[in-house]
Write an enzyme that holds these catalytic residues in place. Structure first.
Site, PDB file in Angstrom:
ATOM      1  N   LYS A  65       0.803  -1.209   0.000  1.00  0.00           N
ATOM      2  CA  LYS A  65       0.000   0.000   0.000  1.00  0.00           C
ATOM      3  C   LYS A  65       0.846   1.273   0.000  1.00  0.00           C
ATOM      4  O   LYS A  65       0.631   2.171  -0.829  1.00  0.00           O
ATOM      5  CB  LYS A  65      -0.880  -0.035   1.247  1.00  0.00           C
ATOM      6  CG  LYS A  65      -1.729   1.159   1.455  1.00  0.00           C
ATOM      7  CD  LYS A  65      -2.292   1.126   2.865  1.00  0.00           C
ATOM      8  CE  LYS A  65      -1.191   1.443   3.857  1.00  0.00           C
ATOM      9  NZ  LYS A  65      -1.702   1.967   5.122  1.00  0.00           N
ATOM     10  N   THR A  66       1.790   1.327   0.920  1.00  0.00           N
ATOM     11  CA  THR A  66       2.604   2.536   1.019  1.00  0.00           C
ATOM     12  C   THR A  66       3.429   2.731  -0.244  1.00  0.00           C
ATOM     13  O   THR A  66       3.607   3.852  -0.723  1.00  0.00           O
ATOM     14  CB  THR A  66       3.533   2.456   2.242  1.00  0.00           C
ATOM     15  OG1 THR A  66       2.743   2.055   3.360  1.00  0.00           O
ATOM     16  CG2 THR A  66       4.165   3.785   2.541  1.00  0.00           C
ATOM     17  N   ASP A 253      -4.500   8.271   2.704  1.00  0.00           N
ATOM     18  CA  ASP A 253      -4.048   6.989   3.238  1.00  0.00           C
ATOM     19  C   ASP A 253      -5.081   6.474   4.253  1.00  0.00           C
ATOM     20  O   ASP A 253      -5.779   7.270   4.867  1.00  0.00           O
ATOM     21  CB  ASP A 253      -2.696   7.226   3.938  1.00  0.00           C
ATOM     22  CG  ASP A 253      -2.009   5.931   4.305  1.00  0.00           C
ATOM     23  OD1 ASP A 253      -2.374   4.884   3.743  1.00  0.00           O
ATOM     24  OD2 ASP A 253      -1.109   5.971   5.154  1.00  0.00           O
ATOM     25  N   GLU A 254      -5.186   5.179   4.424  1.00  0.00           N
ATOM     26  CA  GLU A 254      -6.073   4.585   5.439  1.00  0.00           C
ATOM     27  C   GLU A 254      -7.498   5.140   5.357  1.00  0.00           C
ATOM     28  O   GLU A 254      -8.077   5.550   6.361  1.00  0.00           O
ATOM     29  CB  GLU A 254      -5.526   4.833   6.857  1.00  0.00           C
ATOM     30  CG  GLU A 254      -4.100   4.361   7.078  1.00  0.00           C
ATOM     31  CD  GLU A 254      -3.987   2.893   7.416  1.00  0.00           C
ATOM     32  OE1 GLU A 254      -4.961   2.130   7.150  1.00  0.00           O
ATOM     33  OE2 GLU A 254      -2.939   2.494   7.940  1.00  0.00           O
ATOM     34  N   GLN A 284      -9.712  -3.802   7.423  1.00  0.00           N
ATOM     35  CA  GLN A 284      -8.878  -3.367   8.540  1.00  0.00           C
ATOM     36  C   GLN A 284      -9.447  -2.134   9.225  1.00  0.00           C
ATOM     37  O   GLN A 284      -8.732  -1.402   9.907  1.00  0.00           O
ATOM     38  CB  GLN A 284      -7.456  -3.082   8.060  1.00  0.00           C
ATOM     39  CG  GLN A 284      -6.722  -4.345   7.653  1.00  0.00           C
ATOM     40  CD  GLN A 284      -5.268  -4.075   7.362  1.00  0.00           C
ATOM     41  OE1 GLN A 284      -4.491  -3.755   8.248  1.00  0.00           O
ATOM     42  NE2 GLN A 284      -4.897  -4.189   6.102  1.00  0.00           N
ATOM     43  N   ARG A 633      -0.588  -9.663  10.755  1.00  0.00           N
ATOM     44  CA  ARG A 633       0.686  -9.034  11.135  1.00  0.00           C
ATOM     45  C   ARG A 633       1.829 -10.021  11.000  1.00  0.00           C
ATOM     46  O   ARG A 633       2.993  -9.650  10.964  1.00  0.00           O
ATOM     47  CB  ARG A 633       0.674  -8.534  12.594  1.00  0.00           C
ATOM     48  CG  ARG A 633      -0.284  -7.408  12.932  1.00  0.00           C
ATOM     49  CD  ARG A 633      -0.266  -6.282  11.980  1.00  0.00           C
ATOM     50  NE  ARG A 633      -1.309  -6.457  10.958  1.00  0.00           N
ATOM     51  CZ  ARG A 633      -1.322  -5.809   9.812  1.00  0.00           C
ATOM     52  NH1 ARG A 633      -0.372  -4.972   9.506  1.00  0.00           N
ATOM     53  NH2 ARG A 633      -2.275  -6.018   8.940  1.00  0.00           N
TER      54      ARG A 633
END
Length: 807
Positions: A65-66, A253-254, A284, A633
């Site tokens: 994503k980043t 973002d997010e 998420q 994670r």
DNA sequence: TTCTGAGTGCTTTTT
DNA sequence: GCACTCAGAA
């Protein structure tokens, strides 16, 4: 983020710097070897290259994503579609903003000083408000109040209104206020019913009074940073038009964490270019309780017509077993857009399945996780690659206790933030009152800290006078000290205090701000106060004050420092030493570890009872997303624990394995043979269990439980959508999200644990429980049995915990 | 002003 | 069962 970037208006002119773009062109050609698109998969590449119109990138955990976000920025610059100052890029946390800055810098070659509009929602809100403060009734040097100041202010208003503080706690109103602001509601907008539900029916009035008071104090709270920014844009079309012209591209973002105001703000800004790209993962979304609207991401295509949705499902982080477990679990949710993670990486022979193990109680849980960690450590895994992720912070303590005794180094992530500590806030209050004589909240905080003999009564007198005269407390003190209002010691103390403030103020232009800060803390007696304090944490507090002064060095001036302290001051990155990380599931979002331990998977704790009671199905689904975040994670090893007994609010409760365990796919899960859940303490790793077999004693039994409602629902969903052919689980193609879903949570609770058949016990039976001893059955409900224990009173337990006992 | 006892509530957290 | 807050007494 540096101190120098505020207050400058240069970024609003029409001559943006060419530096970055030019360097981007030179350093990063898209196709060429070493170019920024190298090594991207087709979906990522599409997400980077689709520049025009609204885009939603549904980026699953560990799908890069980043990288997509930063590469997209690089791409915009390299193709000369915009200058750095014409890109708005928003994140939630400073950490994310910093990371994005760094990574864009790496791609483009050089530090990205030319991206003034990359930052958190709040910092960008502040920036806009400072520039146009007068349009929303503020001065551009307004103060930002944190939660603590906010509550004190509300308390004062409640008192001034003569309302019973006990019945209407300020804290409660503060959270209502936050909720309204998150939803973009100003006093006039809140529904009548809600307005009446607070402070004796005076919710609306209090909200309005609070806002009026903020304006007098020239202050805003965190919620205002966004709400006032929206107001500003709504009510000033010319300002909005300016921003439309400026922002050619918007990146978020997010996105699943955005709340209503953030959504409104983005929507207003996106009306200009329509080039808005939101990246997020509905699976998420775990911050619903603080105002995040999953709906924002679920309704994206309706909100931004013509939006292109790009799914990133290729996972680069975890093993196939971990992905399989996580995907299958999350497929039980209904309110989702649906995506299934998969990996291209070949499966290694020794790849572990997701482990599930049990323990008698939290102590044993901590002990066996500790043992397991030592085993991994002996196997060569650095402790830095290991994390324990808990649902609630009280769980951490058991691990800390255990690790201290067994000498496993650990660090706790989370906890009180640096600037929330009392000593830091006190010090800041001193600096604030020096820089801003009208800062009444700062004045009140330190006027009698350290003790100067200026008690509540004196402060109240000042307050009353100040309010009557319409002057701030400092001014009120000046005027009253000149009269006979205060006598003797009080008067001297007040005069001395004012003298000190005046002296410090005079030194501001003459002295380096760090030295002045030190001088203020010394002369005020604040440092001495802690030096004379013999309590155990006093040395730590002094150390924190030193750290505060040290961190001021990074800023050019006291103003710059204060400007950013409340918004930007992160807790420090932590020491470099090798240690296990302990943190909540919430704070683990965005991180990854080689090995992840997930303790406490029990009904009531995870999913948390309150989430079910207050959130119904939506609450359960958010808990499930949390579980999904936890699982994803892990890169290589994921180990889940549950206990049979846990102490909650002081008393022991026998606990039931989490329904989420039932929702894991048998093929990706392995039950660890500890067998001690019901076997008593210590050396009970033997197979003979004096209390009889339980359903978690063997893999077979465990698998037989997959004939549960949750499982059936997931299977039905799979059938409806058809298989994706990737071996993963697919979810409904259509989001079937409804607000009016029946809340069946209670009824579903234990269903999955039931082994079909006649109830084992009947009312009146004498039974024995390992923890609670002998008792008589009062009622039976499926496999849940209510027992009147002779010693422990009435409890509800699962029948597998009970043994039939003779009379 | 500082100490003490009663009362309360108790998921998650950023800015 | 514990930690934190607040009112009232010393």
């Amino acid at each position: 983020m540096t101190a120098s970037q505020n207050h400058d208006d240069s970024d609003f002119d029409a001559s943006p710097s060419l530096g970055i773009a030019a360097r981007a062109m030179a350093a990063a050609r898209p196709g060429a070897a070493g170019g920024y698109l190298q090594g991207m998969n087709p979906e990522q590449r599409e997400a980077v290259e689709t520049l025009d119109g609204p885009v939603l990138v549904l980026a699953g955990a560990g799908t890069g994503k980043t990288r997509v976000l930063t590469t997209r920025i690089a791409h915009i610059l390299a193709t000369r579609r915009a200058f750095p100052s014409q890109i708005l890029a928003v994140t939630f946390t400073n950490k994310a903003a910093r990371e994005m800055k760094e990574r864009v810098g790496q791609l483009v070659g050089g530090v990205v000083e030319g991206m003034p509009w990359l930052g958190t929602f709040h910092s960008i809100g502040v920036r806009m408000l400072r520039k146009h403060a007068e349009l929303v009734g503020l001065k551009s040097n307004f103060t930002i109040l944190d939660t603590d100041d906010q509550i004190r202010l509300i308390k004062q208003l409640i008192q001034a209104d003569g309302i019973d503080e006990k019945r209407w706690p300020a804290r409660q109103f503060a959270s209502a206020l936050d909720g309204w602001k998150n939803k973009g509601l100003r006093p006039a907008d809140i529904p009548e019913g809600e307005a009446r539900a607070y402070v004796n029916g005076r919710g609306r009035e209090l909200y309005a009074a609070y806002q009026a008071r903020l304006k007098v104090l020239n202050a805003v709270d965190f919620g205002d940073l966004l709400l006032e920014a929206v107001t500003l844009l709504r009510e000033n079309p010319d300002v909005l038009a300016d921003y439309h012209k400026r922002f050619r591209f918007i990146l978020v973002d997010e996105y699943q964490d955005t709340n209503v105001v953030q959504y409104l703000w983005l929507r207003l800004l996106a009306q200009g270019s329509h080039n808005i790209c939101c990246v997020g993962d509905d699976d998420q979304s775990i911050y619903g309780w603080r105002g995040a609207e999953v709906d924002n991401i679920l309704r994206y295509e309706r909100d931004f017509p013509g939006a292109k949705v790009i799914r990133l499902e290729r996972n680069y982080r975890s093993t196939a077993h971990i992905l399989g477990a996580a995907s299958h679990l999350i497929a039980h949710n209904e309110a989702r857009l649906g995506k299934t993670l998969f990996t291209d990486l070949p499966q290694a022979d020794d790849e572990d399945k997701v482990f599930v193990a049990s323990a008698w109680d939290s102590e044993e849980e901590a002990r066996s996780i500790g043992d397991e960690i030592e085993r991994y450590q002996r196997g060569g895994t650095p402790l830095n690659d290991i994390a324990i992720l808990v649902r609630a912070s009280f769980q951490m303590r058991e691990f800390e206790d255990r690790f201290v005794t067994s000498g496993i180094p650990y660090r706790v992530i989370g906890g009180p933030r640096f600037y929330e500590r009392a000593e830091i806030r006190d010090a800041l209050a001193y600096f604030r009152i020096v820089m801003q004589p009208a800062d009444d909240l700062a004045f009140e905080r330190i006027v009698n800290t350290p003790r100067r003999g200026i008690g509540d009564t004196s402060v109240r007198t000042l307050h009353d006078y100040g309010r009557a005269e319409g002057v701030p407390l400092t001014e009120a003190t000046h005027q009253l000290v000149a009269t006979e209002e205060f006598k003797g010691k009080t008067r001297t103390a007040l005069r001395d205090f004012l003298d000190s403030l005046g002296r410090w103020r005079d030194l501001v232009p003459a002295m380096k701000h760090t030295e002045l800060a030190e001088l203020i803390l010394d002369e005020s007696g604040y440092t001495a106060m802690w030096q004379n304090d013999r309590s155990a944490d006093a040395p730590g507090r002094l150390e924190n004050l030193k750290e505060l002064i040290r961190s001021m060095d990074e800023f050019e001036s006291m103003e710059g420092f204060l400007e950013h302290i409340s918004l930007v001051m992160d807790r420090d990155a932590g020491e470099q030493l090798d240690a296990v990380s302990i943190m909540t599931l919430h704070s683990a979002k965005g991180l990854e570890f080689d090995t992840v331990f997930l303790p406490g998977w029990e009904e009531g704790l995870f999913p948390h009872q309150r989430a079910l009671d207050e959130g119904g199905r939506a609450g359960l689904e958010e808990e499930r997303r949390l579980a999904y975040v936890g699982l994803t994670r892990a890169k290589r090893h994921c180990l889940i624990w549950f206990t049979s007994n846990r102490r909650i609010h002081g008393s022991w409760q026998s606990s039931i394995p989490s329904r989420f365990l039932d929702e894991l796919p048998a093929g990706h899960v392995e039950i660890k043979e500890t067998g001690s859940a019901y076997g008593g303490y210590g050396s009970s790793f033997g197979r003979q269990n004096p209390y009889g077999a339980s359903r978690f004693d063997s893999v077979e039994r465990f698998q037989s439980n997959y004939d549960t409602p949750g499982w059936q629902r997931a299977q039905k969903a799979q059938k409806a959508a058809g298989s994706t052919g990737r071996g993963g689980f697919s979810s409904p193609a259509q989001p079937s999200y409804g607000r009016g879903q029946p809340k069946l949570i209670e009824g579903e609770l234990i269903a999955k644990s039931v082994v079909e058949g006649a109830p084992k016990f009947a009312a009146g039976d004498r039974v024995f429980h390992v923890k609670f001893g002998p008792g008589s059955v009062a009622a039976v409900d499926g496999n849940k049995v209510t027992v009147d224990f002779d010693k422990a009173g009435q409890k509800r337990v699962v029948d597998s915990f009970l043994e039939r006992a003779g009379n």
